[in-house]
Design a protein around this motif. Structure first.
Motif, PDB file in Angstrom:
ATOM      1  N   GLY A 109       0.822  -1.210   0.000  1.00 25.63           N
ATOM      2  CA  GLY A 109       0.000   0.000   0.000  1.00 25.63           C
ATOM      3  C   GLY A 109       0.851   1.252   0.000  1.00 25.63           C
ATOM      4  O   GLY A 109       1.847   1.360  -0.728  1.00 25.63           O
ATOM      5  N   LYS A 110       0.483   2.185   0.872  1.00 27.03           N
ATOM      6  CA  LYS A 110       1.143   3.485   0.933  1.00 27.03           C
ATOM      7  C   LYS A 110       2.624   3.348   1.294  1.00 27.03           C
ATOM      8  O   LYS A 110       3.461   4.152   0.851  1.00 27.03           O
ATOM      9  CB  LYS A 110       0.422   4.359   1.965  1.00 27.03           C
ATOM     10  CG  LYS A 110       0.969   5.776   2.066  1.00 27.03           C
ATOM     11  CD  LYS A 110       0.100   6.624   2.975  1.00 27.03           C
ATOM     12  CE  LYS A 110       0.662   8.039   3.125  1.00 27.03           C
ATOM     13  NZ  LYS A 110       1.936   8.075   3.841  1.00 27.03           N
ATOM     14  N   ALA A 111       2.971   2.346   2.099  1.00 26.35           N
ATOM     15  CA  ALA A 111       4.368   2.172   2.531  1.00 26.35           C
ATOM     16  C   ALA A 111       5.298   2.002   1.326  1.00 26.35           C
ATOM     17  O   ALA A 111       6.436   2.484   1.331  1.00 26.35           O
ATOM     18  CB  ALA A 111       4.485   0.960   3.458  1.00 26.35           C
ATOM     19  N   TRP A 112       4.809   1.311   0.288  1.00 24.23           N
ATOM     20  CA  TRP A 112       5.619   1.099  -0.921  1.00 24.23           C
ATOM     21  C   TRP A 112       5.865   2.449  -1.619  1.00 24.23           C
ATOM     22  O   TRP A 112       6.995   2.787  -1.970  1.00 24.23           O
ATOM     23  CB  TRP A 112       4.901   0.129  -1.862  1.00 24.23           C
ATOM     24  CG  TRP A 112       5.755  -0.394  -2.977  1.00 24.23           C
ATOM     25  CD1 TRP A 112       6.269   0.313  -4.017  1.00 24.23           C
ATOM     26  CD2 TRP A 112       6.205  -1.746  -3.164  1.00 24.23           C
ATOM     27  NE1 TRP A 112       7.009  -0.494  -4.842  1.00 24.23           N
ATOM     28  CE2 TRP A 112       6.982  -1.769  -4.340  1.00 24.23           C
ATOM     29  CE3 TRP A 112       6.004  -2.935  -2.465  1.00 24.23           C
ATOM     30  CZ2 TRP A 112       7.573  -2.945  -4.823  1.00 24.23           C
ATOM     31  CZ3 TRP A 112       6.591  -4.099  -2.947  1.00 24.23           C
ATOM     32  CH2 TRP A 112       7.368  -4.096  -4.109  1.00 24.23           C
ATOM     33  N   ASP A 113       4.795   3.229  -1.764  1.00 22.85           N
ATOM     34  CA  ASP A 113       4.911   4.550  -2.412  1.00 22.85           C
ATOM     35  C   ASP A 113       5.826   5.469  -1.602  1.00 22.85           C
ATOM     36  O   ASP A 113       6.634   6.219  -2.169  1.00 22.85           O
ATOM     37  CB  ASP A 113       3.537   5.204  -2.562  1.00 22.85           C
ATOM     38  CG  ASP A 113       2.593   4.353  -3.411  1.00 22.85           C
ATOM     39  OD1 ASP A 113       3.085   3.630  -4.292  1.00 22.85           O
ATOM     40  OD2 ASP A 113       1.370   4.419  -3.177  1.00 22.85           O
ATOM     41  N   ASP A 114       5.699   5.419  -0.280  1.00 26.47           N
ATOM     42  CA  ASP A 114       6.533   6.261   0.593  1.00 26.47           C
ATOM     43  C   ASP A 114       8.013   5.901   0.450  1.00 26.47           C
ATOM     44  O   ASP A 114       8.883   6.781   0.453  1.00 26.47           O
ATOM     45  CB  ASP A 114       6.112   6.109   2.055  1.00 26.47           C
ATOM     46  CG  ASP A 114       4.759   6.756   2.346  1.00 26.47           C
ATOM     47  OD1 ASP A 114       4.277   7.528   1.486  1.00 26.47           O
ATOM     48  OD2 ASP A 114       4.192   6.472   3.417  1.00 26.47           O
ATOM     49  N   ALA A 115       8.278   4.595   0.332  1.00 26.91           N
ATOM     50  CA  ALA A 115       9.671   4.140   0.192  1.00 26.91           C
ATOM     51  C   ALA A 115      10.280   4.673  -1.107  1.00 26.91           C
ATOM     52  O   ALA A 115      11.423   5.155  -1.129  1.00 26.91           O
ATOM     53  CB  ALA A 115       9.738   2.615   0.223  1.00 26.91           C
ATOM     54  N   VAL A 116       9.506   4.612  -2.188  1.00 31.83           N
ATOM     55  CA  VAL A 116       9.996   5.113  -3.482  1.00 31.83           C
ATOM     56  C   VAL A 116      10.220   6.622  -3.415  1.00 31.83           C
ATOM     57  O   VAL A 116      11.236   7.140  -3.919  1.00 31.83           O
ATOM     58  CB  VAL A 116       9.024   4.742  -4.621  1.00 31.83           C
ATOM     59  CG1 VAL A 116       9.435   5.415  -5.927  1.00 31.83           C
ATOM     60  CG2 VAL A 116       8.973   3.221  -4.803  1.00 31.83           C
ATOM     61  N   ALA A 117       9.298   7.331  -2.765  1.00 32.17           N
ATOM     62  CA  ALA A 117       9.445   8.791  -2.623  1.00 32.17           C
ATOM     63  C   ALA A 117      10.704   9.127  -1.826  1.00 32.17           C
ATOM     64  O   ALA A 117      11.441  10.067  -2.163  1.00 32.17           O
ATOM     65  CB  ALA A 117       8.205   9.372  -1.939  1.00 32.17           C
ATOM     66  N   TRP A 118      10.946   8.363  -0.772  1.00 30.80           N
ATOM     67  CA  TRP A 118      12.171   8.562   0.019  1.00 30.80           C
ATOM     68  C   TRP A 118      13.412   8.296  -0.834  1.00 30.80           C
ATOM     69  O   TRP A 118      14.397   9.046  -0.771  1.00 30.80           O
ATOM     70  CB  TRP A 118      12.146   7.636   1.243  1.00 30.80           C
ATOM     71  CG  TRP A 118      13.452   7.571   1.976  1.00 30.80           C
ATOM     72  CD1 TRP A 118      13.989   8.529   2.788  1.00 30.80           C
ATOM     73  CD2 TRP A 118      14.389   6.491   1.952  1.00 30.80           C
ATOM     74  NE1 TRP A 118      15.207   8.105   3.267  1.00 30.80           N
ATOM     75  CE2 TRP A 118      15.471   6.866   2.772  1.00 30.80           C
ATOM     76  CE3 TRP A 118      14.415   5.245   1.328  1.00 30.80           C
ATOM     77  CZ2 TRP A 118      16.566   6.034   2.978  1.00 30.80           C
ATOM     78  CZ3 TRP A 118      15.509   4.421   1.534  1.00 30.80           C
ATOM     79  CH2 TRP A 118      16.572   4.807   2.343  1.00 30.80           C
ATOM     80  N   GLY A 119      13.361   7.251  -1.668  1.00 29.83           N
ATOM     81  CA  GLY A 119      14.479   6.940  -2.565  1.00 29.83           C
ATOM     82  C   GLY A 119      14.782   8.100  -3.510  1.00 29.83           C
ATOM     83  O   GLY A 119      15.949   8.412  -3.787  1.00 29.83           O
TER      84      GLY A 119
END
Length: 709
Positions: free
Chosen positions: A249-259
């Motif tokens: 969910g959102k955790a995946w999108d957040d990880a990519v944004a952090w990357g």
């Protein structure tokens, strides 16, 4: 004939010089009567000093081994397949020599597809598969194991990484697709993006296990035996491997944004590899594995045909190969043994040098200074740093005691340096002071003692000019922090003899430094280029362009820090001193900024200050400064800065400051931390057309750090 075989055979024809890795198959009866296992060992026939790699010929060998074990599994002859490596090495990825010679996008695409098609067969075997990471694993070496059902790792593995982004590639044989699906996107991005962009940081075996990449970890002494026992337990059902559920969910999108934030902080959008890797990781959140593999193939092919990757490989080769064989260094047989080292000065730089000499040479090191308090402080610093190494477990108590015993201080230069073979000064950067130090030294040292100077910009020849034996003086310019930056500019004065120079290179090698031979010219290499670059930036600011515009203008270079932050790190006083030295030598190209002089006079550290945890322009500094009314655009700022650097490098090469443009790049990478995707600097200047516009010619021949014609 299969498509995969055709692809790889075509690749092998393009790369006849490949060191082929074979895939030996042997059969073992597993413990606990678990059945028979086929063990594939990857081995190129050389010892660990020539690590195992994957080129098209190597992939063909692995494919043939998989033909065999696939048939055996189908016949019920084996219950599992495992892949491992030769002693100390699992596999270190694609053979970059093969990548360098690719000229066509279609061939680059074929290499990606060929690797995928072979590695996918491991996952598709009709029996469980295992990867036993017994030694160093990087890139494709990591990825071949990711295709297995289960993985073990040796606690002794010293280096495990996906370094592709560091070089200008993406993990293109499954890394971007499989790793986030195995350990989650946040951890995967740490390995693929953050570690890679943090100077290719390596994981140890323990890290690999704790991240969840490996399912089990065993000590190196009986690693294979324990891995086989564990595999037997898995196959019998006695061990059930449980893995964390991945949050899609959102955790995946957040990880990519952090990357993306990590990538922006490092390269400011200037190099495409990290962003392409993140795009694939974002895509595989909701797509099947094959879609991810296809995206990897496309990204890999595009990047292989890019200038950034060719610059990255060029930079990698400079650091790995050219650095080990310094051009122009005298025959090493002329070097004299160094059994004791003297350091003149006991300030921070001198103390760092004393620590380095003691740790690497393991010979007595004596510091001197003008009073006992300074000497005690210098020796105390070294002892405290040794205690820190002990506290971190980097050295044992015996080693700590021995190193402390090697470092001492004295006010008596004759007693301290009478039996020294190598004495280096690290005193105030002023010619008269350094000449006086060398005059004192010459009266007390042996006839064969090398006298070295850590000057950053002064003439080594002039420094030695009043001595009876100027031939023993050599420039030995370190970069701060001494323990981290690898470069050592070794400067030959006009009268420096081969024996002294050879001794200096021998010492540098023991210090594990990257040595470049430099002619005695003002500010040598790195400081001359940085001063021209930063001087142009300072002039642009003084003329009236806002600092924010200037900072933004040079972002496309993806430098480790902005020029204004670098000024603060170097120190305005040192920057002013070097600019004054170069202005004296080349007044038409090196200006001395009145504004910078005002900053130094006011005792300010730079243009910025911190307010509420944010970096802002210091209002007190801005009040000191005066500006013109010429305002440039961001594009004009970059053009001016690059043209100044291109002109200076062209003149340095004409003067023979170093042997070739490659040495300029090696210096900028290892002494100033300039990025691999720039290739140091000259490949970028060639790629952007700046070299020809300014100097009428490229720095490097076409095909060197660029796609061959």
């Amino acid at each position: 004939m299969s498509t995969t075989t055709e692809l790889l055979q075509h690749g092998a024809e393009l790369f006849p010089g490949e060191v082929v890795t074979t895939a030996h198959v042997r059969h073992l009866d597993l413990p606990l009567q678990a059945g028979r296992l086929a063990l594939i060992t990857l081995d190129n026939g050389f010892d660990h000093t020539k690590p195992t790699t994957f080129g098209p010929g190597s992939l063909l060998k692995l494919s043939a081994a998989l033909d065999q074990v696939e048939a055996e599994a189908a016949e019920g002859e084996i219950v599992g397949v495992a892949v491992t490596g030769k002693p100390f090495i699992f596999a270190v990825g694609a053979d970059l020599k093969g990548v360098e010679i690719l000229k066509e996008h279609a061939d680059a695409l074929a290499i990606g597809k060929g690797g995928h098609e072979v590695f996918k067969r491991i996952a598709a075997l009709p029996v469980p598969s295992f990867a036993f990471y017994n030694g160093a694993a990087m890139g494709g070496g990591v990825e071949v194991g990711l295709h297995a059902t289960y993985r073990t790792v040796s606690a002794g593995v010293p280096a495990f990484s996906l370094p592709e982004v560091f070089l200008g590639l993406v993990p293109g044989w499954g890394g971007c697709t499989l790793l986030p699906n195995l350990i989650g996107p946040s951890k995967a991005i740490k390995v693929i993006i953050e570690n890679s962009m943090n100077q290719n940081k390596q994981l140890k075996g323990k890290d690999v296990f704790e991240l969840g990449i490996a399912d089990a970890i065993f000590e190196p002494a009986d690693f294979l035996e324990q891995s086989l026992l564990w595999a037997a337990k898995v196959l019998k059902g006695d061990v059930v491997v449980e893995r964390e559920e991945i949050d899609r969910g959102k955790a995946w999108d957040d990880a990519v944004a952090w990357g993306r934030l990590v990538a922006d902080a490092k390269v400011h959008g200037a190099a495409p590899a990290a962003y392409k890797a993140l795009d694939i990781i974002a895509q595989v959140k909701d797509s099947d594995l094959q879609a991810g593999f296809d995206a990897e193939d496309a990204a890999l092919a595009d990047l292989i045909m890019s200038g950034e990757l060719r610059s990255g490989i060029y930079a990698f080769n400079l650091v790995q190969r050219r650095a080990k064989r310094p051009v122009g260094a005298p025959d090493k047989s002329l070097a004299r043994p160094v059994t004791k080292v003297g350091v003149v000065g006991a300030g921070l730089m001198a103390s760092q040098l004393a620590l380095l000499f003691a740790r690497r040479l393991e010979v007595p090191v004596v510091l001197t200074d003008i009073d006992q308090e300074r000497v005690d402080k210098g020796v105390g610093y070294v002892h405290a740093e040794i205690d820190k190494l002990l506290g971190k477990g980097r050295i044992g108590q015996d080693k700590a005691n021995r190193l402390k015993g090697l470092v001492s201080g004295s006010l008596d230069k004759a007693a301290a340096f009478g039996d020294a073979d190598f004495v280096i000064e690290a005193v105030f950067e002023e010619m008269g002071v350094k000449q006086a130090v060398f005059a004192d030294l010459e009266n007390v040292v042996s006839p064969t003692c090398v006298l070295a100077t850590n000057t950053s910009s002064l003439s080594v020849t002039e420094m030695a000019s009043k001595l009876k034996h100027p031939e023993r003086v050599v420039g030995f310019h370190f970069f701060n922090p001494v323990a981290i930056l690898p470069l050592l500019e070794i400067v030959r004065g006009e009268q420096t003899d081969d024996a002294s120079l050879a001794t200096a290179f021998g010492v540098s090698k023991k210090l594990k430094k990257t040595s470049v031979l430099v002619k005695d010219a003002p500010a040598f290499v790195v400081n001359r280029i940085l001063t021209r670059f930063m001087g142009e930036i300072q002039t642009i600011i003084d003329e009236g362009t806002p600092i924010a515009t200037v900072e933004k203008g040079v972002e496309p270079l993806g430098l480790p820090m902005s020029p204004i932050v670098l000024l603060e790190l170097v120190g305005p006083a040192i920057a002013l001193h070097v600019s004054e030295t170069l202005h004296g030598a080349f007044p038409e190209r090196f200006a001395v900024s009145e504004n910078l002089g005002k900053v130094v006079k006011a005792g300010k550290r730079g243009f910025y200050t911190w307010v509420d945890g944010k970096q802002v322009l210091d209002p007190e500094v801005l009040e000191l400064l005066s500006f013109g009314d010429t305002v440039l655009t961001e594009e004009q700022v970059l053009t001016r800065a690059l043209e100044a650097v291109a002109q200076e490098i062209g003149l340095m090469l004409e003067e023979g400051v170093v042997a070739e443009a490659q040495d300029i790049d090696l210096c900028m990478i290892t002494g100033a931390g300039w990025p691999f995707h720039l290739g140091g600097i000259t490949p970028y200047l060639d790629r952007e057309g700046v070299s020809e516009r300014v100097n009428g010619k490229r720095f490097l021949a076409p095909g060197v750090a660029s796609v061959p014609a």
